[in-house]
Design a protein around this motif. Sequence first.
Motif, PDB file in Angstrom:
ATOM      1  N   ALA A 140      22.832  36.629  12.572  1.00 24.40           N
ATOM      2  CA  ALA A 140      21.846  36.484  11.505  1.00 24.40           C
ATOM      3  C   ALA A 140      22.567  36.570  10.165  1.00 24.40           C
ATOM      4  O   ALA A 140      23.683  37.094  10.068  1.00 24.40           O
ATOM      5  CB  ALA A 140      20.781  37.571  11.606  1.00 24.40           C
ATOM      6  N   GLY A 141      21.924  36.067   9.124  1.00 27.88           N
ATOM      7  CA  GLY A 141      22.577  35.950   7.825  1.00 27.88           C
ATOM      8  C   GLY A 141      23.100  37.247   7.248  1.00 27.88           C
ATOM      9  O   GLY A 141      24.162  37.279   6.632  1.00 27.88           O
ATOM     10  N   ASP A 142      22.358  38.356   7.421  1.00 27.04           N
ATOM     11  CA  ASP A 142      22.756  39.621   6.799  1.00 27.04           C
ATOM     12  C   ASP A 142      23.351  40.608   7.800  1.00 27.04           C
ATOM     13  O   ASP A 142      23.477  41.800   7.512  1.00 27.04           O
ATOM     14  CB  ASP A 142      21.559  40.269   6.099  1.00 27.04           C
ATOM     15  CG  ASP A 142      20.395  40.539   7.068  1.00 27.04           C
ATOM     16  OD1 ASP A 142      20.461  40.041   8.213  1.00 27.04           O
ATOM     17  OD2 ASP A 142      19.439  41.221   6.671  1.00 27.04           O
ATOM     18  N   LEU A 143      23.744  40.137   8.954  1.00 23.21           N
ATOM     19  CA  LEU A 143      24.275  41.018   9.993  1.00 23.21           C
ATOM     20  C   LEU A 143      25.658  41.530   9.593  1.00 23.21           C
ATOM     21  O   LEU A 143      26.472  40.793   9.049  1.00 23.21           O
ATOM     22  CB  LEU A 143      24.381  40.241  11.310  1.00 23.21           C
ATOM     23  CG  LEU A 143      24.608  41.042  12.584  1.00 23.21           C
ATOM     24  CD1 LEU A 143      23.407  41.927  12.893  1.00 23.21           C
ATOM     25  CD2 LEU A 143      24.866  40.089  13.749  1.00 23.21           C
ATOM     26  N   ASP A 144      25.926  42.831   9.864  1.00 25.26           N
ATOM     27  CA  ASP A 144      27.241  43.373   9.542  1.00 25.26           C
ATOM     28  C   ASP A 144      28.192  43.357  10.733  1.00 25.26           C
ATOM     29  O   ASP A 144      29.406  43.259  10.567  1.00 25.26           O
ATOM     30  CB  ASP A 144      27.142  44.791   8.967  1.00 25.26           C
ATOM     31  CG  ASP A 144      26.325  45.731   9.843  1.00 25.26           C
ATOM     32  OD1 ASP A 144      26.022  45.367  10.982  1.00 25.26           O
ATOM     33  OD2 ASP A 144      25.988  46.830   9.353  1.00 25.26           O
ATOM     34  N   ILE A 145      27.644  43.444  11.959  1.00 26.56           N
ATOM     35  CA  ILE A 145      28.472  43.368  13.155  1.00 26.56           C
ATOM     36  C   ILE A 145      27.578  42.989  14.329  1.00 26.56           C
ATOM     37  O   ILE A 145      26.417  43.397  14.385  1.00 26.56           O
ATOM     38  CB  ILE A 145      29.195  44.711  13.427  1.00 26.56           C
ATOM     39  CG1 ILE A 145      30.283  44.542  14.501  1.00 26.56           C
ATOM     40  CG2 ILE A 145      28.218  45.797  13.814  1.00 26.56           C
ATOM     41  CD1 ILE A 145      31.202  45.748  14.621  1.00 26.56           C
ATOM     42  N   GLY A 146      28.089  42.196  15.243  1.00 34.90           N
ATOM     43  CA  GLY A 146      27.303  41.770  16.394  1.00 34.90           C
ATOM     44  C   GLY A 146      27.079  42.899  17.386  1.00 34.90           C
ATOM     45  O   GLY A 146      27.886  43.836  17.484  1.00 34.90           O
ATOM     46  N   SER A 147      25.995  42.820  18.140  1.00 34.36           N
ATOM     47  CA  SER A 147      25.635  43.908  19.058  1.00 34.36           C
ATOM     48  C   SER A 147      26.649  44.087  20.187  1.00 34.36           C
ATOM     49  O   SER A 147      26.954  45.216  20.580  1.00 34.36           O
ATOM     50  CB  SER A 147      24.237  43.660  19.643  1.00 34.36           C
ATOM     51  OG  SER A 147      24.195  42.426  20.351  1.00 34.36           O
ATOM     52  N   THR A 148      27.171  42.988  20.735  1.00 38.91           N
ATOM     53  CA  THR A 148      28.155  43.107  21.806  1.00 38.91           C
ATOM     54  C   THR A 148      29.425  43.772  21.309  1.00 38.91           C
ATOM     55  O   THR A 148      29.960  44.697  21.933  1.00 38.91           O
ATOM     56  CB  THR A 148      28.484  41.723  22.392  1.00 38.91           C
ATOM     57  OG1 THR A 148      27.308  41.173  22.988  1.00 38.91           O
ATOM     58  CG2 THR A 148      29.580  41.826  23.446  1.00 38.91           C
TER      59      THR A 148
END
Length: 327
Positions: free
Chosen positions: A302-310
């Motif tokens: 997503a645009g404002d994501l800081d780090i992916g969940s995986t």
Amino acid sequence: MYSKILVPIDNSPYSSLCTDVAVTLAKGWQASVTGFHVFAAEMHQERFRDMEPTLPPQFREPFRLEHQRSVHKSLIYKGLEMISHSYLDPIAQRCRAESVAYTSKVAEGKNYAEIVREANEGDYDLVVMGAQGLGAREDGQLGSVCERVARRLRKDILVVKRGAFPGGAILSGVDGSVSSEKAFRTAATLGKTFCLPIELVSVYDPEFHRMAFNSLASMLSGDMKRMFSMDGQGKLHDAAIDTGLADIYRGYLEAAQREVEGSQGAVQATLLAGKPSSSILQHSRASGISLVVLGRFGRHRAGDLDIGSTTECVLRQVPCHVLITSN
């Protein structure tokens, strides 16, 4: 590959591990190392003010209190700054002994915030940081400072845990995203530099799609199910998911394998079915992986994501070192 490495130091056992790793990498690529320590003079000053009401009456007189504040502030700031430089002496000595270009830096402020500021504003291309600090716990959980830094950085970060570096095989996750492309290329360069085997791993999750379809089907009335031929759709959906997702991720994996083998030689490629984070964790433990290399984000950023969940889940739980690459 990497030319300037930032190493946050806090005089913990993990700092010594970070020094070993940073020097090894610097020698491999003729990179420079900067040792960095953050001290919290203002925090100590605030605590001093909080304790002022408990001082004996003669020390609470306005003139004497202001004098004590001034003296305390000067002593705390200068004292902590001197201690900070002493914390950096071991890494400075190690770099000199190994003929690695070295610089020391200290800063006052909140530890994670100053590390992020220094890394993002400086011309560093890698941060080497311990998974835990002085407050390390035996359960091996990720320390709060490391986690906060890892989430906010926009540079590559190597989170050092227990174990030798370089050690055994390197695992790199592949999901067809731009982030994973940088990750497996970085893994390949590390493998070539330090003569380590590389394993590319791609994970697809058919069960999630089945659960989503079944959840939708369970909400439909009998007439709606017949209208949409849900029984037939379910069988078709399962077949498509079983083969379609596997084919997509196998394609990502094979493309990455071809690219890496062009410079690396034979590379193992593994396709797994399941939840990506769980599958990578289980496979890493079972295979004795020494370093996991992942992109900061996956395909569904997503645009404002800081780090992916995986990546976040693997960083927290995998027992080996983790390198997170940023675009």
